[in-house]
Design an enzyme around this catalytic site. Sequence first.
Site, mmCIF file in Angstrom:
data_model
loop_
_atom_site.group_PDB
_atom_site.id
_atom_site.type_symbol
_atom_site.label_atom_id
_atom_site.label_comp_id
_atom_site.label_asym_id
_atom_site.label_seq_id
_atom_site.Cartn_x
_atom_site.Cartn_y
_atom_site.Cartn_z
ATOM 1 N N PRO A 173 0.808 -1.232 0.000
ATOM 2 C CA PRO A 173 0.000 0.000 0.000
ATOM 3 C C PRO A 173 0.836 1.274 0.000
ATOM 4 O O PRO A 173 0.328 2.351 -0.292
ATOM 5 C CB PRO A 173 -0.837 -0.120 1.278
ATOM 6 C CG PRO A 173 -0.104 -1.088 2.137
ATOM 7 C CD PRO A 173 0.559 -2.043 1.200
ATOM 8 N N GLU A 185 2.165 -8.062 8.613
ATOM 9 C CA GLU A 185 2.157 -6.633 8.903
ATOM 10 C C GLU A 185 3.000 -5.847 7.912
ATOM 11 O O GLU A 185 2.672 -4.727 7.555
ATOM 12 C CB GLU A 185 2.677 -6.400 10.336
ATOM 13 C CG GLU A 185 2.683 -4.943 10.772
ATOM 14 C CD GLU A 185 1.294 -4.348 10.881
ATOM 15 O OE1 GLU A 185 1.179 -3.111 10.790
ATOM 16 O OE2 GLU A 185 0.333 -5.123 11.057
ATOM 17 N N ARG A 242 -2.697 -8.825 -21.112
ATOM 18 C CA ARG A 242 -3.598 -8.532 -22.230
ATOM 19 C C ARG A 242 -2.964 -7.582 -23.254
ATOM 20 O O ARG A 242 -3.445 -7.457 -24.373
ATOM 21 C CB ARG A 242 -4.923 -7.960 -21.724
ATOM 22 C CG ARG A 242 -4.822 -6.594 -21.083
ATOM 23 C CD ARG A 242 -6.099 -6.197 -20.370
ATOM 24 N NE ARG A 242 -7.242 -6.270 -21.234
ATOM 25 C CZ ARG A 242 -7.625 -5.322 -22.077
ATOM 26 N NH1 ARG A 242 -6.892 -4.217 -22.169
ATOM 27 N NH2 ARG A 242 -8.695 -5.458 -22.819
ATOM 28 N N ASP A 247 -9.043 1.209 -25.161
ATOM 29 C CA ASP A 247 -9.574 1.065 -23.808
ATOM 30 C C ASP A 247 -9.503 2.383 -23.058
ATOM 31 O O ASP A 247 -8.686 3.254 -23.357
ATOM 32 C CB ASP A 247 -8.767 0.025 -23.023
ATOM 33 C CG ASP A 247 -9.103 -1.387 -23.458
ATOM 34 O OD1 ASP A 247 -10.152 -1.591 -24.073
ATOM 35 O OD2 ASP A 247 -8.287 -2.293 -23.162
#
Length: 248
Positions: free
Chosen positions: A92, A119, A157, A172
């Site tokens: 994160p 953690e 992809r 896209d």
Amino acid sequence: MMKIDVLTLFPEMFTGVFSQSILKKAADAGAVTYNPINFRQFSDNKHQTVDDYPYGGGAGMVLKPQPIFDAVKELTKADQQQVKPRVILLCPQGKRFDQQKAEELAKEEHLIFICGHYEGYDERIREHLITDEISIGDYVLTGGELGAMVIIDSVVRLLPGVLGNEESHQQDSFSTGYLEHPHYTRPADFRGMKVPDVLVSGNHRLIEEWRRKESLRRTYLRRPDLLEKVELTVEQQKWLDEFKKQQE
């Protein structure tokens, strides 16, 4: 061919993902190989421990550096000298993943993903082993596995020959810097809800213009922040001014 290794404590999580849809098609076509590996097997103690308590105290457990370092060393020993793998830490605290990053990674020959499940990571993994630290969003997941799946799908992809129509990914959302225009299919009139007349007119010039305009409109209404990163043409600026007046 691209080689993708995934270091995880839960390799079974990837079985279904890699055996379905575009990811399976890519592997069947020889565009990519997948190798989910339980890095517990690289632990140097008899209990195969991969985590320990953090120095200084605190909640949670921290992934030890030894199993991860040894796993990456084993996975890269067969690489040719000129091939330097991208070692990607799912975290994160990493840089937010986007389409530009996917396009960048799609040019590589070897990707190694490290998925944590505790953690955090011993800081020496960040400082001395990885090349990229990536987050897929500002929220908390149980581990890095789901993030790795998202990134792998978006990268694979883009590999040559994977999609039936090479223009598909080029059009896209985010690939062009704008959100994609609306799509319609048959019937032209569904329960009184009709397809825009221009799309059934057969006039390809007007259809293309409509698509570009609606792409800009959707971007302005839903993700105006994206417009800060692109340079508008005179025509697009005229359309944008029109959209703004409509909202006054």
